[in-house]
Design an enzyme around this catalytic site. Structure first.
Site, PDB file in Angstrom:
ATOM      1  N   SER A 127      24.622 -45.608  78.855  1.00  0.00           N
ATOM      2  CA  SER A 127      24.637 -44.150  78.945  1.00  0.00           C
ATOM      3  C   SER A 127      25.855 -43.603  78.218  1.00  0.00           C
ATOM      4  O   SER A 127      26.945 -44.155  78.311  1.00  0.00           O
ATOM      5  CB  SER A 127      24.665 -43.706  80.411  1.00  0.00           C
ATOM      6  OG  SER A 127      24.629 -42.291  80.512  1.00  0.00           O
ATOM      7  N   LYS A 196      20.109 -48.300  85.605  1.00  0.00           N
ATOM      8  CA  LYS A 196      20.003 -47.260  84.567  1.00  0.00           C
ATOM      9  C   LYS A 196      18.722 -46.455  84.741  1.00  0.00           C
ATOM     10  O   LYS A 196      18.699 -45.244  84.499  1.00  0.00           O
ATOM     11  CB  LYS A 196      20.026 -47.915  83.176  1.00  0.00           C
ATOM     12  CG  LYS A 196      19.873 -46.939  82.002  1.00  0.00           C
ATOM     13  CD  LYS A 196      20.930 -45.849  82.004  1.00  0.00           C
ATOM     14  CE  LYS A 196      21.109 -45.172  80.659  1.00  0.00           C
ATOM     15  NZ  LYS A 196      19.907 -44.674  80.030  1.00  0.00           N
ATOM     16  N   HIS A 199      19.417 -44.046  87.411  1.00  0.00           N
ATOM     17  CA  HIS A 199      20.373 -43.104  86.809  1.00  0.00           C
ATOM     18  C   HIS A 199      19.620 -42.038  86.024  1.00  0.00           C
ATOM     19  O   HIS A 199      19.881 -40.831  86.153  1.00  0.00           O
ATOM     20  CB  HIS A 199      21.325 -43.898  85.904  1.00  0.00           C
ATOM     21  CG  HIS A 199      22.125 -43.087  84.931  1.00  0.00           C
ATOM     22  ND1 HIS A 199      21.582 -42.564  83.769  1.00  0.00           N
ATOM     23  CD2 HIS A 199      23.440 -42.745  84.917  1.00  0.00           C
ATOM     24  CE1 HIS A 199      22.521 -41.930  83.091  1.00  0.00           C
ATOM     25  NE2 HIS A 199      23.654 -42.016  83.762  1.00  0.00           N
ATOM     26  N   ASN A 200      18.663 -42.443  85.210  1.00  0.00           N
ATOM     27  CA  ASN A 200      17.919 -41.480  84.397  1.00  0.00           C
ATOM     28  C   ASN A 200      16.964 -40.643  85.242  1.00  0.00           C
ATOM     29  O   ASN A 200      16.729 -39.470  84.944  1.00  0.00           O
ATOM     30  CB  ASN A 200      17.157 -42.210  83.288  1.00  0.00           C
ATOM     31  CG  ASN A 200      18.066 -42.612  82.150  1.00  0.00           C
ATOM     32  OD1 ASN A 200      19.272 -42.728  82.323  1.00  0.00           O
ATOM     33  ND2 ASN A 200      17.497 -42.848  80.984  1.00  0.00           N
ATOM     34  N   GLU A 203      19.046 -38.037  86.584  1.00  0.00           N
ATOM     35  CA  GLU A 203      19.331 -37.111  85.491  1.00  0.00           C
ATOM     36  C   GLU A 203      18.198 -36.092  85.332  1.00  0.00           C
ATOM     37  O   GLU A 203      18.443 -34.897  85.134  1.00  0.00           O
ATOM     38  CB  GLU A 203      19.507 -37.918  84.203  1.00  0.00           C
ATOM     39  CG  GLU A 203      19.935 -37.128  82.981  1.00  0.00           C
ATOM     40  CD  GLU A 203      20.079 -38.047  81.786  1.00  0.00           C
ATOM     41  OE1 GLU A 203      19.194 -38.005  80.907  1.00  0.00           O
ATOM     42  OE2 GLU A 203      21.047 -38.827  81.745  1.00  0.00           O
TER      43      GLU A 203
END
Length: 341
Positions: A127, A196, A199-200, A203
């Site tokens: 990221s 990840k 995480h996205n 987001e």
């Protein structure tokens, strides 16, 4: 340390420049000879270094000293094909690093398939986007301990380091973790991309919250638009006097950046976009999704974990691309059939 990088797009190219600045030896590969040459020139001018480069995989692998470390920075859908082309050229002890946004389940399979040939596989959720060259990249790492430890100099050079971020209050000072430097070995194969992925997904939700909130502010002047008469089609605005505000959204986001609990880097970027184009007239309303949000929800479903906000944010992206058009037509068709109310 020597590293080979395949894929010299916006992130891959910046990453090798950052690594070259830290003194690492680079060998670069891309299908475009022009992009390879451009990357070599950037390493020369921006990092005062040198990098070997090749468009042919055989030449690229031949320029690396065994045991090789090769970082793949390409779209998730192309990774398996590239690995199939690379494997005949590799040897025992070589390590492949997937720094793109692969599905963690693919990582588990790839690590298992490569193990009999002595090729190690490390997944790295990366990221930082186009800002990573200067800010550094947050790295979420999965894979075998020995391979990850061997690659530590690469991860450390790419990561932001401690920088200006203060230590989290209450965090045990005796706890030793590279998390405070911006990179972390999260667990075995797939763990990096799992972290990840979520995480996205987060987001997506954060971005949707900002977008929806700013949209309410943008429509706070609806009382000036004459929606005060009764209609069988649209509910009238009962108190137009309550909606007479013309907010400067560029100023509002700039305000929120300073001392507000909703301050964040995403808000910084939003404020920058609105400063450049207050009405976002140059921006298309269609929002893509590259897969991680979907995978996050699939994992939540399999684990039986509720994720209402993340679900809504993903469906909002589908809506932006017109995927609800037939549903809306169906709704209107039904309304017309029973009287339009």
């Amino acid at each position: 340390m020597q590293l080979g990088m395949i894929g010299l797009g916006r992130m891959g190219q910046n990453m090798v420049v950052r690594l070259a600045r830290a003194g690492h030896q680079l060998v670069v590969n891309d299908r475009s000879a022009e992009v390879v040459a451009q990357t070599q020139e950037r390493i020369k001018t921006e990092a005062r270094g040198q990098a070997a480069g090749a468009t042919a995989l055989r030449d690229f692998v031949g320029a690396l000293t065994p045991p090789r470390a090769i970082w793949l920075m390409i779209p998730a859908g192309a990774v398996d094909r590239l690995i199939a082309d690379l494997v005949p050229l590799l040897g025992r002890g070589d390590v492949l690093i997937d720094g793109g946004n692969s599905h963690y389940i693919d990582d588990i399979r790839r690590a298992r398939e490569l193990a009999p040939q002595g090729i190690e596989y490390v997944d790295v959720g990366t990221s930082g986007g186009v800002w990573g060259l200067e800010r550094g990249y947050c790295l979420m790492i999965g894979g075998p301990d020995a391979a990850v430890q061997r690659l530590d100099p690469i991860f450390k050079a790419l990561a932001p380091g401690r920088g200006e971020a203060s230590r989290t209050p209450g965090r045990d000072p005796a706890k030793r973790s590279t998390a405070e430097d911006g990179y972390l070995h999260c667990g075995p194969s797939g763990a990096g991309h799992f972290v990840k992925m979520v995480h996205n997904g987060i987001e997506y939700g954060l971005m949707a919250a900002y977008a929806e909130g700013l949209n309410i502010l943008k429509h706070a002047n609806v009382g000036k638009q004459g929606r005060d008469s009764a209609s069988a089609e649209v509910t009238p605005l009962r108190h137009p006097e309550h909606f007479q505000y013309d907010f400067d959204l560029a100023d509002v986001t700039e305000l929120w950046r300073r001392g507000s609990v909703v301050a964040s880097w995403l808000l910084d970027l939003t404020a920058s976009a609105l400063a450049e184009d207050p009405d976002l007239a140059k921006v298309k309303a269609q929002v893509p999704d590259s897969g991680e949000g979907r995978w996050t929800l699939l994992a939540a479903i399999e684990a039986g974990v509720p994720a209402m906000v993340l679900s809504a944010s993903l469906y909002e992206r589908f809506t932006s691309r017109g995927a609800d058009e037939f549903a809306c037509k169906t709704l209107q068709a039904m309304r017309r059939k029973f009287g339009g109310h």
